[in-house]
Write an enzyme that holds these catalytic residues in place. Structure first.
Site, PDB file in Angstrom:
ATOM      1  N   CYS A   9       1.032  -1.396  -0.199  1.00 25.93           N
ATOM      2  CA  CYS A   9      -0.258  -0.082   0.271  1.00 25.93           C
ATOM      3  C   CYS A   9       0.968   1.066  -0.329  1.00 25.93           C
ATOM      4  CB  CYS A   9      -0.627   0.214   1.510  1.00 25.93           C
ATOM      5  SG  CYS A   9      -1.510  -1.764   1.381  1.00 25.93           S
ATOM      6  N   GLY A  37       0.557   0.643  -5.222  1.00 18.33           N
ATOM      7  CA  GLY A  37      -0.973  -0.500  -5.266  1.00 18.33           C
ATOM      8  C   GLY A  37      -2.174  -0.299  -6.703  1.00 18.33           C
ATOM      9  N   ASN A 112      -0.234   1.118   5.811  1.00 13.25           N
ATOM     10  CA  ASN A 112       0.857   0.552   5.295  1.00 13.25           C
ATOM     11  C   ASN A 112       1.709  -0.866   5.474  1.00 13.25           C
ATOM     12  OD1 ASN A 112       3.635   1.488   3.030  1.00 13.25           O
ATOM     13  ND2 ASN A 112       2.074  -0.624   2.684  1.00 13.25           N
ATOM     14  N   GLY A 113       1.597  -2.145   5.290  1.00 15.00           N
ATOM     15  CA  GLY A 113       2.829  -2.986   6.396  1.00 15.00           C
ATOM     16  C   GLY A 113       1.846  -4.016   6.386  1.00 15.00           C
ATOM     17  N   CYS A 250      13.013  -2.072   5.626  1.00 12.54           N
ATOM     18  CA  CYS A 250      12.543  -3.002   4.522  1.00 12.54           C
ATOM     19  C   CYS A 250      13.995  -2.911   3.494  1.00 12.54           C
ATOM     20  CB  CYS A 250      10.944  -3.044   3.833  1.00 12.54           C
ATOM     21  SG  CYS A 250      11.007  -3.954   2.428  1.00 12.54           S
ATOM     22  N   TYR A 256      12.929  -2.507  -4.658  1.00 15.06           N
ATOM     23  CA  TYR A 256      12.296  -3.459  -6.126  1.00 15.06           C
ATOM     24  C   TYR A 256      11.155  -1.631  -5.670  1.00 15.06           C
ATOM     25  CZ  TYR A 256       8.449  -4.811  -8.445  1.00 15.06           C
ATOM     26  OH  TYR A 256       7.473  -5.235  -9.432  1.00 15.06           O
ATOM     27  N   SER A 297      13.672  -1.202 -12.626  1.00 13.91           N
ATOM     28  CA  SER A 297      14.287  -1.013 -11.558  1.00 13.91           C
ATOM     29  C   SER A 297      15.468  -1.852 -11.645  1.00 13.91           C
ATOM     30  CB  SER A 297      13.188  -1.561 -10.466  1.00 13.91           C
ATOM     31  OG  SER A 297      12.600  -2.977 -10.555  1.00 13.91           O
ATOM     32  N   ASP A 359      18.703  -7.203 -13.504  1.00 13.45           N
ATOM     33  CA  ASP A 359      16.950  -7.667 -12.955  1.00 13.45           C
ATOM     34  C   ASP A 359      17.479  -6.954 -11.707  1.00 13.45           C
ATOM     35  OD1 ASP A 359      14.487  -7.285 -13.195  1.00 13.45           O
ATOM     36  OD2 ASP A 359      14.424  -8.756 -14.129  1.00 13.45           O
ATOM     37  N   CYS A 396       7.385 -13.004   3.254  1.00 13.80           N
ATOM     38  CA  CYS A 396       7.847 -11.662   4.261  1.00 13.80           C
ATOM     39  C   CYS A 396       6.277 -12.060   4.440  1.00 13.80           C
ATOM     40  CB  CYS A 396       8.416 -10.214   2.833  1.00 13.80           C
ATOM     41  SG  CYS A 396       7.510  -8.723   3.581  1.00 13.80           S
ATOM     42  N   CYS A 445      15.593  -4.776   7.431  1.00 14.87           N
ATOM     43  CA  CYS A 445      15.664  -6.509   7.401  1.00 14.87           C
ATOM     44  C   CYS A 445      15.626  -6.699   6.224  1.00 14.87           C
ATOM     45  CB  CYS A 445      13.486  -6.010   7.407  1.00 14.87           C
ATOM     46  SG  CYS A 445      13.070  -7.567   7.085  1.00 14.87           S
TER      47      CYS A 445
HETATM   48 FE1  SF4 Z   1      11.488  -6.224   2.992  1.00 13.16          FE
HETATM   49 FE2  SF4 Z   1      11.583  -8.627   2.591  1.00 13.16          FE
HETATM   50 FE3  SF4 Z   1      11.311  -7.834   4.798  1.00 13.16          FE
HETATM   51 FE4  SF4 Z   1       9.868  -8.435   3.986  1.00 13.16          FE
HETATM   52  S1  SF4 Z   1      10.943  -9.842   4.362  1.00 13.16           S
HETATM   53  S2  SF4 Z   1      10.195  -6.723   4.809  1.00 13.16           S
HETATM   54  S3  SF4 Z   1      11.133  -7.520   2.047  1.00 13.16           S
HETATM   55  S4  SF4 Z   1      13.178  -7.300   3.677  1.00 13.16           S
END
Ligand code: SF4
Length: 477
Positions: A9, A37, A112-113, A250, A256, A297, A359, A396, A445
């Site tokens: 989102c 989104g 968002n999340g 993230c 991406y 990307s 890619d 994820c 993350c």
């Molecule tokens: Fe981002 Fe991957 Fe962590 Fe999900 S698991 S928040 S896509 S780094």
């Protein structure tokens, strides 16, 4: 050109002290967030405590026609949302912002999340009689804020108390009759920032590109674990309890999800992608004549690879800009041609050349295989594929739809096997231990690559978790 992984989102909030034509501003902001989104969108506008809303399935340009925008009155606040549903079926009940009328007033919430404790929270609420209209995590958050509001002195205290019960990813914009509130979870999984227009209209958005599109100057990111309130008395910030934890931004936002013209937590997305290309050139060099990127990307990373390797950069693939979400592939047999309809090689550029092809990721391998074979058909002599992320190995749980290990080719094949499956001459990924160099911090993350989850894994994580539970119940009654 990852067409299998989606961000959930994008959120938007607008606050000004006096009334103005905010619906058009919200439209422009959501338009800039459309990449986050494409399934549904919505705006709730606040005219001195009265809420006016419009939400529906479709793109921003489809849902908000000129006539729809004209029907909104002037207002002093607005909340907007674009959604790709990672949890909850594609239906109108899950469109956001979520609106609540409660005993002390009203709220509109955009989120968002994904929450990692959504299952437990929803069970507990339902056991106490809560009724849910849809299946998204956002309704759970709306319920918790409302519960807290009934016992707290003001809305910001209620939002902070509710946030303390949430685990996982939440970048939220909450609008009450008189206040606008932005909150980012203590891990900081999803981005959130704010800025101001010259007419003193404040704009809060998932990405900085949306601020610029409405003429707002970027002020700063909402810090992980921070809650900010805008009202007629000014701006106030507070730190959520339990925010002294390791951040987990993230990393895939940089690779991406986000737009390359956005800046997240002080790092340009475009620069982060170029950095990924430079790292690949250092860790996985190859003899070649040309570096090309898979639009969109992969292009920035290809620039970085070219600069570091001194192999010329070129445009080897053209993306059809007019294929959108509504494009219908006629049937199963034609599905294999879908990539050809989206991408076409530039024969003059690739014919007879040894190519480095960049890619952002490989999910199932089908798309990559088709791109490699179309480049060979266009005369490429060798194709050395380089991926600007590590192999996807794990799901994820924080707001994207990487939800099943079965769908991830790297989970059950070696890099060498994947190279054979996609038909490349060589294949290499960004090393997982170099990921932090994209964001300039080790507080990221990278769970979908490393398996190191910053929170407890959810009890149930599938995209349809609540839909399935509902149908099981209905079948018993
Ligand atoms: Fe981002 Fe991957 Fe962590 Fe999900 S698991 S928040 S896509 S780094």
């Amino acid at each position: 050109m990852n067409n299998m992984i989606h961000e959930e989102c994008g959120v938007l909030g607008i606050f000004r002290k006096d009334a103005g034509p905010l619906a058009r501003l919200a439209y422009d902001g959501l338009f800039a967030l459309q990449h986050r989104g494409q399934e549904s969108c919505g705006i709730v506008l606040n005219d001195d405590g009265l809420f006016y809303s419009h939400k529906d399935l479709g793109l921003v340009g489809e849902v908000f026609s000129k006539d729809v925008l004209k029907r909104f009155p002037q207002g002093n606040m607005a909340v907007g949302h674009v959604r790709y549903g990672t949890t909850g079926a594609l239906n109108r009940a899950n469109c956001q912002p979520v609106e609540v009328n409660h005993q002390k007033g009203k709220l509109a919430i955009a989120h968002n999340g994904n929450l990692s404790n959504a299952w437990e929270l929803r069970n507990a609420l339902e056991m106490r009689g809560a009724i849910f209209h849809g299946t998204s995590d956002t309704e759970i958050i709306a319920y918790l804020i409302t519960q807290e509001r009934l016992r707290c002195r003001d809305i910001e205290t209620a939002v902070a108390a509710a946030a303390g019960r949430l685990e996982g990813a939440f970048s939220l914009v909450v609008m009450s009759a008189a206040k606008m509130i932005a909150v980012r979870d203590p891990h900081g999984f999803r981005p959130l920032c704010y800025g101001m227009r010259p007419d003193h209209t404040y704009v809060i958005a998932s990405e900085s590109c949306a601020l610029e599109s409405v003429g707002a100057r970027f002020i700063r990111d909402v810090a992980p674990g921070e809650l900010i309130v805008w009202d007629n008395d000014g701006i106030r910030c507070q730190v959520l309890p339990g925010s002294d934890i390791r951040r987990s931004r993230c990393i895939f936002e940089y690779i991406y999800f986000a737009r390359p013209d956005s800046v997240i937590d002080g790092i340009s997305v475009h620069e982060a992608r170029k950095q990924a290309g430079r790292i690949l050139a250092e860790t996985s060099p190859a003899e070649a004549d040309l570096v090309i990127g898979v639009p969109d990307s992969g292009l920035d990373a290809a620039l970085g690879y070219s600069a570091a390797s001194r192999i010329p950069y070129g445009i080897g693939l053209i993306k059809n800009k007019y294929i959108g979400r509504t494009f219908i592939v006629p049937g199963q047999d034609e599905r294999m041609n879908a990539v050809h309809l989206k991408l076409n090689p530039v024969k003059n550029a690739v014919n007879g050349k040894r190519i480095i092809l960049i890619d952002d990721s490989i999910v199932r391998g089908t798309t990559s295989g088709q791109i490699v074979s179309m480049l060979r058909a266009a005369g490429a002599k060798e194709i050395h594929m380089r991926i600007s992320s590590p192999p996807f190995l794990h799901p994820c749980y924080y707001g994207t739809d990487i939800d099943s290990e079965d769908n991830l080719i790297a989970n059950h094949h070696t890099v060498d096997q994947i190279k054979e499956i996609i038909g490349a001459d060589s294949l290499a990924y960004l090393p997982v231990e170099r990921l932090y160099q994209l964001s300039g911090t080790e507080e990221i993350c990278d769970a979908c690559f490393s398996g190191n989850y910053p929170t407890q894994k959810p009890v149930h994580s599938s995209k349809e978790r609540f839909d399935r539970r509902l149908s099981e119940r209905y079948n018993k009654e």
